[in-house]
Design a protein around this motif. Structure first.
Motif, PDB file in Angstrom:
ATOM      1  N   ALA A 129     -25.397  -8.576 -16.778  1.00 54.86           N
ATOM      2  CA  ALA A 129     -24.782  -8.004 -15.581  1.00 54.86           C
ATOM      3  C   ALA A 129     -25.803  -7.221 -14.765  1.00 54.86           C
ATOM      4  O   ALA A 129     -25.841  -7.313 -13.529  1.00 54.86           O
ATOM      5  N   GLU A 130     -26.651  -6.438 -15.458  1.00 58.79           N
ATOM      6  CA  GLU A 130     -27.687  -5.679 -14.754  1.00 58.79           C
ATOM      7  C   GLU A 130     -28.671  -6.609 -14.071  1.00 58.79           C
ATOM      8  O   GLU A 130     -29.127  -6.343 -12.951  1.00 58.79           O
ATOM      9  N   ARG A 131     -29.005  -7.717 -14.750  1.00 57.24           N
ATOM     10  CA  ARG A 131     -29.963  -8.651 -14.159  1.00 57.24           C
ATOM     11  C   ARG A 131     -29.380  -9.330 -12.926  1.00 57.24           C
ATOM     12  O   ARG A 131     -30.065  -9.508 -11.922  1.00 57.24           O
ATOM     13  N   GLU A 132     -28.099  -9.695 -12.991  1.00 61.51           N
ATOM     14  CA  GLU A 132     -27.468 -10.301 -11.821  1.00 61.51           C
ATOM     15  C   GLU A 132     -27.411  -9.315 -10.663  1.00 61.51           C
ATOM     16  O   GLU A 132     -27.668  -9.682  -9.507  1.00 61.51           O
ATOM     17  N   LEU A 133     -27.078  -8.055 -10.977  1.00 61.45           N
ATOM     18  CA  LEU A 133     -27.069  -7.028  -9.946  1.00 61.45           C
ATOM     19  C   LEU A 133     -28.464  -6.833  -9.368  1.00 61.45           C
ATOM     20  O   LEU A 133     -28.646  -6.702  -8.155  1.00 61.45           O
ATOM     21  N   LEU A 134     -29.461  -6.847 -10.263  1.00 60.77           N
ATOM     22  CA  LEU A 134     -30.843  -6.679  -9.828  1.00 60.77           C
ATOM     23  C   LEU A 134     -31.242  -7.784  -8.863  1.00 60.77           C
ATOM     24  O   LEU A 134     -31.842  -7.528  -7.814  1.00 60.77           O
ATOM     25  N   GLU A 135     -30.884  -9.024  -9.202  1.00 61.46           N
ATOM     26  CA  GLU A 135     -31.264 -10.148  -8.352  1.00 61.46           C
ATOM     27  C   GLU A 135     -30.643 -10.024  -6.971  1.00 61.46           C
ATOM     28  O   GLU A 135     -31.281 -10.312  -5.956  1.00 61.46           O
ATOM     29  N   HIS A 136     -29.378  -9.559  -6.922  1.00 64.89           N
ATOM     30  CA  HIS A 136     -28.711  -9.437  -5.626  1.00 64.89           C
ATOM     31  C   HIS A 136     -29.261  -8.255  -4.828  1.00 64.89           C
ATOM     32  O   HIS A 136     -29.506  -8.377  -3.624  1.00 64.89           O
ATOM     33  N   THR A 137     -29.436  -7.114  -5.482  1.00 67.11           N
ATOM     34  CA  THR A 137     -29.861  -5.920  -4.761  1.00 67.11           C
ATOM     35  C   THR A 137     -31.330  -5.990  -4.345  1.00 67.11           C
ATOM     36  O   THR A 137     -31.727  -5.375  -3.361  1.00 67.11           O
ATOM     37  N   LEU A 138     -32.130  -6.737  -5.120  1.00 69.86           N
ATOM     38  CA  LEU A 138     -33.540  -6.839  -4.780  1.00 69.86           C
ATOM     39  C   LEU A 138     -33.810  -7.830  -3.663  1.00 69.86           C
ATOM     40  O   LEU A 138     -34.854  -7.779  -3.021  1.00 69.86           O
ATOM     41  N   SER A 139     -32.884  -8.754  -3.448  1.00 68.53           N
ATOM     42  CA  SER A 139     -33.153  -9.823  -2.486  1.00 68.53           C
ATOM     43  C   SER A 139     -33.475  -9.268  -1.106  1.00 68.53           C
ATOM     44  O   SER A 139     -34.374  -9.768  -0.416  1.00 68.53           O
ATOM     45  N   GLY A 140     -32.748  -8.200  -0.704  1.00 71.70           N
ATOM     46  CA  GLY A 140     -33.027  -7.615   0.600  1.00 71.70           C
ATOM     47  C   GLY A 140     -34.400  -6.981   0.673  1.00 71.70           C
ATOM     48  O   GLY A 140     -35.118  -7.147   1.666  1.00 71.70           O
ATOM     49  N   SER A 141     -34.796  -6.277  -0.391  1.00 72.12           N
ATOM     50  CA  SER A 141     -36.115  -5.644  -0.411  1.00 72.12           C
ATOM     51  C   SER A 141     -37.226  -6.690  -0.376  1.00 72.12           C
ATOM     52  O   SER A 141     -38.218  -6.545   0.345  1.00 72.12           O
ATOM     53  N   VAL A 142     -37.034  -7.746  -1.171  1.00 73.34           N
ATOM     54  CA  VAL A 142     -38.055  -8.799  -1.222  1.00 73.34           C
ATOM     55  C   VAL A 142     -38.152  -9.499   0.125  1.00 73.34           C
ATOM     56  O   VAL A 142     -39.252  -9.776   0.619  1.00 73.34           O
ATOM     57  N   LYS A 143     -37.005  -9.792   0.728  1.00 75.82           N
ATOM     58  CA  LYS A 143     -37.012 -10.460   2.033  1.00 75.82           C
ATOM     59  C   LYS A 143     -37.758  -9.615   3.061  1.00 75.82           C
ATOM     60  O   LYS A 143     -38.537 -10.139   3.884  1.00 75.82           O
ATOM     61  N   MET A 144     -37.531  -8.295   3.031  1.00 71.57           N
ATOM     62  CA  MET A 144     -38.220  -7.410   3.964  1.00 71.57           C
ATOM     63  C   MET A 144     -39.732  -7.483   3.761  1.00 71.57           C
ATOM     64  O   MET A 144     -40.499  -7.585   4.725  1.00 71.57           O
ATOM     65  N   VAL A 146     -41.471  -9.933   2.439  1.00 69.79           N
ATOM     66  CA  VAL A 146     -41.955 -11.249   2.860  1.00 69.79           C
ATOM     67  C   VAL A 146     -42.111 -11.302   4.373  1.00 69.79           C
ATOM     68  O   VAL A 146     -43.101 -11.821   4.903  1.00 69.79           O
ATOM     69  N   ASP A 147     -41.142 -10.744   5.106  1.00 68.63           N
ATOM     70  CA  ASP A 147     -41.229 -10.723   6.570  1.00 68.63           C
ATOM     71  C   ASP A 147     -42.397  -9.859   7.032  1.00 68.63           C
ATOM     72  O   ASP A 147     -43.080 -10.187   8.019  1.00 68.63           O
ATOM     73  N   ILE A 148     -42.651  -8.751   6.325  1.00 68.83           N
ATOM     74  CA  ILE A 148     -43.792  -7.903   6.687  1.00 68.83           C
ATOM     75  C   ILE A 148     -45.095  -8.673   6.503  1.00 68.83           C
ATOM     76  O   ILE A 148     -46.002  -8.609   7.354  1.00 68.83           O
ATOM     77  N   ILE A 149     -45.201  -9.419   5.405  1.00 71.04           N
ATOM     78  CA  ILE A 149     -46.406 -10.242   5.189  1.00 71.04           C
ATOM     79  C   ILE A 149     -46.545 -11.265   6.300  1.00 71.04           C
ATOM     80  O   ILE A 149     -47.636 -11.477   6.850  1.00 71.04           O
ATOM     81  N   ALA A 150     -45.429 -11.937   6.654  1.00 69.68           N
ATOM     82  CA  ALA A 150     -45.475 -12.976   7.683  1.00 69.68           C
ATOM     83  C   ALA A 150     -45.942 -12.427   9.019  1.00 69.68           C
ATOM     84  O   ALA A 150     -46.714 -13.072   9.741  1.00 69.68           O
ATOM     85  N   LEU A 151     -45.495 -11.221   9.360  1.00 65.69           N
ATOM     86  CA  LEU A 151     -45.837 -10.642  10.648  1.00 65.69           C
ATOM     87  C   LEU A 151     -47.212  -9.992  10.648  1.00 65.69           C
ATOM     88  O   LEU A 151     -47.893  -9.965  11.677  1.00 65.69           O
ATOM     89  N   SER A 152     -47.634  -9.452   9.498  1.00 63.08           N
ATOM     90  CA  SER A 152     -48.897  -8.709   9.440  1.00 63.08           C
ATOM     91  C   SER A 152     -50.079  -9.563   9.023  1.00 63.08           C
ATOM     92  O   SER A 152     -51.195  -9.349   9.494  1.00 63.08           O
ATOM     93  N   ARG A 153     -49.870 -10.493   8.110  1.00 60.66           N
ATOM     94  CA  ARG A 153     -50.930 -11.360   7.622  1.00 60.66           C
ATOM     95  C   ARG A 153     -50.390 -12.793   7.587  1.00 60.66           C
ATOM     96  O   ARG A 153     -49.989 -13.306   6.538  1.00 60.66           O
ATOM     97  N   PRO A 154     -50.340 -13.479   8.748  1.00 56.77           N
ATOM     98  CA  PRO A 154     -49.735 -14.812   8.791  1.00 56.77           C
ATOM     99  C   PRO A 154     -50.326 -15.785   7.770  1.00 56.77           C
ATOM    100  O   PRO A 154     -49.592 -16.539   7.128  1.00 56.77           O
ATOM    101  N   LEU A 361     -40.058 -20.287   8.906  1.00 50.81           N
ATOM    102  CA  LEU A 361     -39.424 -19.345   9.820  1.00 50.81           C
ATOM    103  C   LEU A 361     -38.173 -18.715   9.199  1.00 50.81           C
ATOM    104  O   LEU A 361     -37.372 -19.387   8.553  1.00 50.81           O
ATOM    105  N   SER A 362     -38.051 -17.418   9.415  1.00 48.17           N
ATOM    106  CA  SER A 362     -36.886 -16.648   8.989  1.00 48.17           C
ATOM    107  C   SER A 362     -36.267 -16.055  10.255  1.00 48.17           C
ATOM    108  O   SER A 362     -36.855 -16.120  11.343  1.00 48.17           O
ATOM    109  N   PRO A 363     -35.078 -15.464  10.161  1.00 45.64           N
ATOM    110  CA  PRO A 363     -34.477 -14.863  11.361  1.00 45.64           C
ATOM    111  C   PRO A 363     -35.390 -13.861  12.058  1.00 45.64           C
ATOM    112  O   PRO A 363     -35.449 -13.830  13.289  1.00 45.64           O
ATOM    113  N   ILE A 364     -36.145 -13.061  11.282  1.00 41.10           N
ATOM    114  CA  ILE A 364     -37.000 -12.051  11.908  1.00 41.10           C
ATOM    115  C   ILE A 364     -38.193 -12.692  12.627  1.00 41.10           C
ATOM    116  O   ILE A 364     -38.569 -12.274  13.721  1.00 41.10           O
TER     117      ILE A 364
END
Length: 402
Positions: A129-144, A146-154, A361-364
């Motif tokens: 249960a903790e791992r499933e919660l971790l996967e869901h809650t981390l997805s937003g942080s990881v996505k952010m 990844v977008d920072i890498i895409a914008l800062s270091r293409p 490409l992502s939404p950002i």
């Protein structure tokens, strides 16, 4: 209680196995094996098990060693040791080296055994249960990130996208389910390059020859990435995988410590080989056979299973998008889709690189390209690779590249 209630019993004494199985079959699903080797095979073919109960004293491999291996292969499986050895040192070693949930001695009455098994199942379900919660809650942080890498270091974003795709193919070839550590560490393995001087990062990603000092900075960027990732709770395993992504199977590379071989996280072993391959493959239309041959000249640096899988599944892979089900199109900014892949670099009016060819490409990043379109020309079209769609679904404004 719902959920996984499978239990694996491991003991070379068939009498003990049969007795324990008779007791437990009333309340859980039980499988039995009489050797550590068969236990590892059973976990691979029939797992995951909620609980593994292992004897300590067995020929070929003791219970501490077995449960230690299981902790790496199936970390959510609860590990319990059943042994007649009441020596305190054995108990301490079992807990420390085997990461064992409970240590119970022989003989053990049926009521006590059932109680410990139920506690083990509850512990397993909590971990899942903790791992499933971790996967869901981390997805937003990881996505952010990844977008920072895409914008800062293409170029770093493109490199990570390629490595992530390769890593998924390697997992399938090895017959393993991609772990959270492997998936996220592949996405973030270039995060540390944000800390490099701009000129050095640019030269590294275009394949320029670097001095030993410059290469040291590139390698040690893994340490910077680890420190950044450790700021996010519960990502310690991912941080460790990234930290060792430049470490060879033979102990070569960064960091200079005693960790090597299978003591390295599997995700790190995959990343090490794929990062090296990506460096060798830098350039237009690299020849896979030449690249993998160059990699194999330093074979001790790589886990042989991973190196073999790379040769097996990456030969037909293109570094950038271009597979049989992908079309190349010129698309106006308003019709860009998440998942499109840039076929050419996008630069601003002064020639600065905004997004590199190969960027997914992502939404950002789409918002950024639309902003570029507004500032430069509303009629600008972007050259992208896109998954093929039925003709009826194709936008009339999409213009195939001639």
């Amino acid at each position: 209680m719902s959920g996984n209630r499978t239990v694996l019993l491991v003991d070379d004494d068939t009498n003990v196995l049969n007795a324990a199985a008779r007791v437990l079959r009333k309340v859980v699903d039980v499988a039995t094996v009489n050797s550590p080797q068969l236990a590892l095979e059973k976990i691979k073919t029939s797992g995951p098990f909620a609980v593994v109960v292992s004897d300590q004293n067995m020929p070929g491999m003791d219970g501490i060693k077995l449960l230690g291996l299981i902790s790496k292969k199936a970390p959510s499986t609860t590990r319990i040791m059943l042994t007649g050895d009441n020596d305190q040192k054995t108990a301490v070693k079992a807990v420390n080296d085997g990461r064992i949930f409970r240590f119970i001695g022989k003989p053990c009455d049926s009521e006590s055994l059932q109680k410990v098994i139920e506690e083990g199942i509850a512990h397993h379900q909590t971990l899942v249960a903790e791992r499933e919660l971790l996967e869901h809650t981390l997805s937003g942080s990881v996505k952010m990130l990844v977008d920072i890498i895409a914008l800062s270091r293409p170029h770093a974003h493109v490199r990570a996208s390629v490595i992530q795709r390769w890593a998924r193919k390697i997992s399938r070839a090895l017959g393993t389910k991609p772990s959270l550590e492997q998936g996220v560490s592949a996405m973030l393995c270039t995060l540390g390059y944000l800390t490099l001087p701009d000129r050095l990062a640019e030269r590294y990603f275009v394949g320029d020859a670097l001095s030993p000092e410059e290469m040291r900075q590139v390698n040690e960027a893994a340490s910077q990435a680890r420190d950044l990732v450790l700021n996010i709770p519960r990502m310690e395993g991912i941080a460790e995988a990234i930290y060792y992504c430049r470490k060879g199977f033979d102990g070569s590379g960064f960091p200079n410590d005693e960790i090597e071989g299978e003591s390295l996280p599997e995700a790190s072993r995959v990343l090490c080989a794929l990062i090296d391959l990506a460096e060798i493959a830098t350039g237009d239309q690299p020849n896979f056979e030449a690249c993998i041959t160059e990699l194999e000249q330093n074979a001790p640096r790589y886990d042989p299973r991973i190196l073999g899988a790379m040769r097996q599944v990456l030969g037909g892979d293109q570094v950038f998008a271009g597979t049989v089900d992908v079309e190349r199109k010129k698309v106006p900014a308003a019709r860009l889709l998440s998942g499109d892949t840039l076929a050419t670099d996008v630069r601003d009016g002064e020639g600065r690189l905004l997004l590199a060819a190969g960027s997914h490409l992502s939404p950002i990043t789409i918002k950024r390209l639309r902003a570029v379109s507004v500032m430069n020309s509303p009629d600008v079209h972007f050259d992208v690779w896109r998954q093929s769609v039925p003709a009826s679904a194709s936008a009339a404004a999409d213009e195939p590249v001639s």
